[in-house]
Design a protein around this motif. Structure first.
Motif, PDB file in Angstrom:
ATOM      1  N   VAL A 117      -4.533   6.814  -0.409  1.00 36.65           N
ATOM      2  CA  VAL A 117      -5.371   6.156   0.593  1.00 36.65           C
ATOM      3  C   VAL A 117      -6.715   6.869   0.725  1.00 36.65           C
ATOM      4  O   VAL A 117      -7.736   6.236   1.033  1.00 36.65           O
ATOM      5  CB  VAL A 117      -4.640   6.038   1.957  1.00 36.65           C
ATOM      6  N   ASP A 137       2.106   4.844  -1.037  1.00 38.40           N
ATOM      7  CA  ASP A 137       1.323   6.054  -1.260  1.00 38.40           C
ATOM      8  C   ASP A 137       2.245   7.267  -1.412  1.00 38.40           C
ATOM      9  O   ASP A 137       3.406   7.244  -0.997  1.00 38.40           O
ATOM     10  CB  ASP A 137       0.394   6.267  -0.045  1.00 38.40           C
ATOM     11  N   ARG A 159       0.862  -1.199   0.000  1.00 35.33           N
ATOM     12  CA  ARG A 159       0.000   0.000   0.000  1.00 35.33           C
ATOM     13  C   ARG A 159       0.890   1.238   0.000  1.00 35.33           C
ATOM     14  O   ARG A 159       0.882   2.040   0.936  1.00 35.33           O
ATOM     15  CB  ARG A 159      -0.922  -0.027   1.228  1.00 35.33           C
ATOM     16  N   HIS A 167      -5.104   1.432  -6.924  1.00 32.47           N
ATOM     17  CA  HIS A 167      -5.537   1.608  -5.542  1.00 32.47           C
ATOM     18  C   HIS A 167      -4.401   2.241  -4.739  1.00 32.47           C
ATOM     19  O   HIS A 167      -4.609   3.085  -3.888  1.00 32.47           O
ATOM     20  CB  HIS A 167      -5.951   0.270  -4.932  1.00 32.47           C
ATOM     21  N   PHE A 168      -3.188   1.780  -5.036  1.00 33.09           N
ATOM     22  CA  PHE A 168      -1.973   2.375  -4.478  1.00 33.09           C
ATOM     23  C   PHE A 168      -0.954   2.440  -5.607  1.00 33.09           C
ATOM     24  O   PHE A 168      -1.277   2.098  -6.756  1.00 33.09           O
ATOM     25  CB  PHE A 168      -1.482   1.564  -3.260  1.00 33.09           C
ATOM     26  N   GLY A 217      -8.188   2.064  -0.331  1.00 31.44           N
ATOM     27  CA  GLY A 217      -7.886   0.968  -1.248  1.00 31.44           C
ATOM     28  C   GLY A 217      -9.123   0.199  -1.700  1.00 31.44           C
ATOM     29  O   GLY A 217      -9.015  -0.905  -2.229  1.00 31.44           O
ATOM     30  N   ARG A 251       1.694   2.534   3.696  1.00 27.40           N
ATOM     31  CA  ARG A 251       0.553   2.514   4.616  1.00 27.40           C
ATOM     32  C   ARG A 251       0.443   1.224   5.415  1.00 27.40           C
ATOM     33  O   ARG A 251       0.069   1.249   6.596  1.00 27.40           O
ATOM     34  CB  ARG A 251      -0.756   2.714   3.848  1.00 27.40           C
ATOM     35  N   ASP A 252       0.733   0.069   4.773  1.00 21.46           N
ATOM     36  CA  ASP A 252       0.597  -1.194   5.507  1.00 21.46           C
ATOM     37  C   ASP A 252       1.628  -1.268   6.630  1.00 21.46           C
ATOM     38  O   ASP A 252       1.314  -1.672   7.755  1.00 21.46           O
ATOM     39  CB  ASP A 252       0.662  -2.408   4.568  1.00 21.46           C
TER      40      ASP A 252
END
Lengths: 443, 443
Positions: B383, B208, B206, B403-404, B389, B248-249
């Motif tokens: 995000v 970003d 993820r 999505h990312f 996502g 992000r994750d």
């Protein structure tokens, strides 16, 4: 790996190095930066031995060293230790070994005379910041501390689910890292509204210390290039004592969701002498992690780290109040513990720091996070000792009590390694005094 | 306060400065550091005008400047702008005013000839980091962003109770701040266990961007000495574009309780040109805070800040994928907003930073935090645009969706100020490309 510099029987011709309780033995040889007291000389590198400082600028010019120790000594003589740290273990070790030989009682009288000419009594040296701190990161690696503080903040779930999986850390403020002995004003700031309306503004009412150790990065790394655990071990120059002063009321109000900021960045104190990793070798101990806990992921695990990744450093904190000073009393010891109880090792901290690609610079400072031991009287911060400010901590010397620190309180951290069959290795002390807050009005 | 350098009718004899859409007008004069492309010259300060760079080292030696502009030009010609920033507004303004006069079409032909001899086409300049970033702090001052992200993380309570009372911030990593154009590897790291057992380890899934602006501290402050809002305004040298890349994750797994660390510190990109606060004066706007919201505490409030503490800077982000490049297509714009919507001003950010006593150093970088506007298509991060996502963001040029960010994606931030009755003031661009993750094994 132990070598001749770890021989506990070796003695120095500097007599004070053999005094009982002396931190700066022949086997220690910590690095610092100093000027002659009251002079306007340029700061320069020095090594502590007994009650003396060996002036590395004088020594480098003395003709007593041969390569590669001489070149290393020239770098270590600089006004900060950054360039010396950047040289790496291949330079650190030869210099330390050469200094050990020059200061050993086996050295001939003529050499002793020449080395003595490069010395200054510690009492005549004014210590300076040993390093230009480029970046400061503070970890959070004592499970006892995390649980103690977590109980105050999140009673239902004191330990966050990530704690046993990775060494948690946040970026600290490099500009406000100061040398032991520097006073600082009690910070002003906002704290959580008590009436659910307006935040309070004013001087911190829950001022705290945090007992920590610090360690310094040697050679820099490149962006995008992580260090393995074994590489990480070779990148650590040495360790010091560190006090991460904390304004708990400000911190607990501001930190959701991005972590501590003003609650920490008003001051961080470090001790002036940096003890090399080589000097600490005899005090390596196995990394304590219960078999029932999650085991580290492969990038945070190797056999060397498990067998000897931790260090048994005895640590103590004392508080001396204005009343103590008025009565000429020393401070009262309020806690004592060992660094060995941390849940993560310093090599794991550095491997974690770089696993995503973050680059390190020579002289970067890493704090270990508050060091609290397994029992309540081994806690490394007032917020733990006073159970969130609910139970007074006594200062028996004056009969005072504390929930948090008061103006005029001077907090001193001391640390040393000692055991049968090894020489004592001491860190000296890290001290700081709380000065009254600046009057910034009702703001 | 507006002066002759803000006159929209003023023109430069550098013709390109008058081209429609030119960022580097006579009224702008941003500072940067460059070398002649392909040379091994020492980096030096320059000012952008039209399609040219004015070489400040050459200019300082040209005899065209008188004091105090000449001394300021010597400092600004250094390999970083830190020393020039440390001089303060009393030096920044005379140099800017002198440069404006030299570059104005009112200047006589002989002078123009001499100034032209100090110039280099922008296309032949390689830009360098304009500042040695001593400390980097990132704020969190868009309420729209805070609510958008908060909804993903804490649906029941998206905005934390402190948000409207203080400009939230955390310390970022100074060592990994890089210049626009620098690629970086997708970071490896841990993310939250999905099966409630083991955290995942591997390349970020993820990844970003964060659309931000940055600003730089001029004269340093002392430990324990807070800045008032009005003092804070005088300590800000200028602004740039900033991309606070985020994993992000990794971030959402590690950040409890101490905030983002590895989720942010693998790379932060800044644009090469720093636009002075004086150039931005015509674009000051009133600070937008609904009367029904809590009003700032006195230390964060004054009439000037309310009347003109915000800046109307138009900002856009575009993504160019590998497919775009293969088809020789420009990137697709995925968001656009204005900096004017931030909930806190840059002066409030600096006053907050120092209220507890934290000291600032010349060249310290402050990020504003992600800049998201009031509507969903004005969001400053993937995000938010993809609603955590869950909703694809389309790239119409190639028909791809995101999505990312994916490997090979190049993200470009552009920013400029434009309105009737004032000259255009542009920031150029801040660009970075996602390179594939390093293979560190299953770790």
């Amino acid at each position: 790996m132990l070598n001749f510099t770890h021989d506990p029987a070796a003695q120095s011709w500097v007599a004070a190095a053999q005094s009982p309780g002396c931190d700066f033995t022949l086997q220690n040889l910590p690095f610092g930066v100093f000027v002659r007291e009251g002079s306007d000389e340029h700061p320069r590198g020095g090594v502590a031995i007994g009650d003396q400082v060996l002036d590395l600028a004088h020594l480098a010019a003395s003709g007593l060293l041969v390569e590669p120790a001489r070149a290393a000594c020239c770098m270590a003589a600089d006004s900060t230790l950054n360039a010396f740290m950047a040289m790496g273990p291949e330079s650190w070790q030869p210099l330390r070994h050469a200094l050990f030989k020059l200061l050993s009682s086996n050295t001939d009288a003529a050499t002793q005379e020449k080395v003595r000419a490069c010395m200054l009594p510690l009492s005549q040296a004014t210590m300076k910041m040993p390093v230009e701190v480029r970046n400061y990161t503070d970890f959070y690696t004592s499970q006892y501390h995390a649980v103690n503080v977590g109980r105050v903040m999140r009673p239902e779930n004191p330990l966050t689910p990530n704690f046993q999986w990775l060494p948690i850390a946040y970026h600290g403020r490099a500009s406000s890292v100061v040398l032991s002995g520097t006073g600082f004003r009690r910070p002003n700031g906002q704290s959580r509204p008590t009436d659910n309306q307006f935040p309070a503004f004013g001087p911190c009412r829950r001022l705290d210390f945090e007992l920590e150790m610090g360690f310094f990065v040697g050679q820099e790394t490149k962006l995008g290039e992580p260090l393995s655990l074994s590489q990480a071990r070779g990148r650590i120059f040495g360790m010091c004592l560190l006090n991460d002063w904390s304004a708990r009321d400000h911190q607990f109000w501001e930190m959701d969701p991005l972590g501590p900021f003003l609650g920490k960045n008003f001051c961080t104190s470090i001790s002036p002498w940096i003890v090399s990793m080589e000097a600490l070798e005899p005090y390596r101990v196995a990394f304590e992690r219960p078999a029932s806990d999650p085991q580290p992921l492969p990038y945070l695990d190797d056999a060397t780290d498990r067998a000897s990744g931790s260090f048994d450093v005895h640590l103590e904190v004392s508080v001396q109040s204005r009343q103590h000073r008025a009565q000429h009393l020393p401070g009262d010891r309020i806690t004592a513990t060992s660094f060995r109880h941390q849940y993560w090792t310093i090599a794991q901290m550095l491997a974690q720091h770089t696993i995503g690609g973050c680059n390190l610079r020579s002289g970067d400072l890493m704090g270990t996070g508050t060091i609290s031991g397994p029992t309540p009287d081994e806690a490394g911060a007032m917020v733990e000792l006073s159970v969130g400010g609910t139970r007074p901590v006594s200062l028996p010397g004056t009969g005072e009590t504390r929930h948090f620190l008061e103006d005029g309180d001077s907090v001193t951290i001391k640390g040393w390694c000692e055991k049968p069959g090894a020489a004592r290795i001491g860190f000296g002390e890290c001290r700081g005094e709380v000065l009254p807050a600046l009057d910034v009005g009702a703001a």
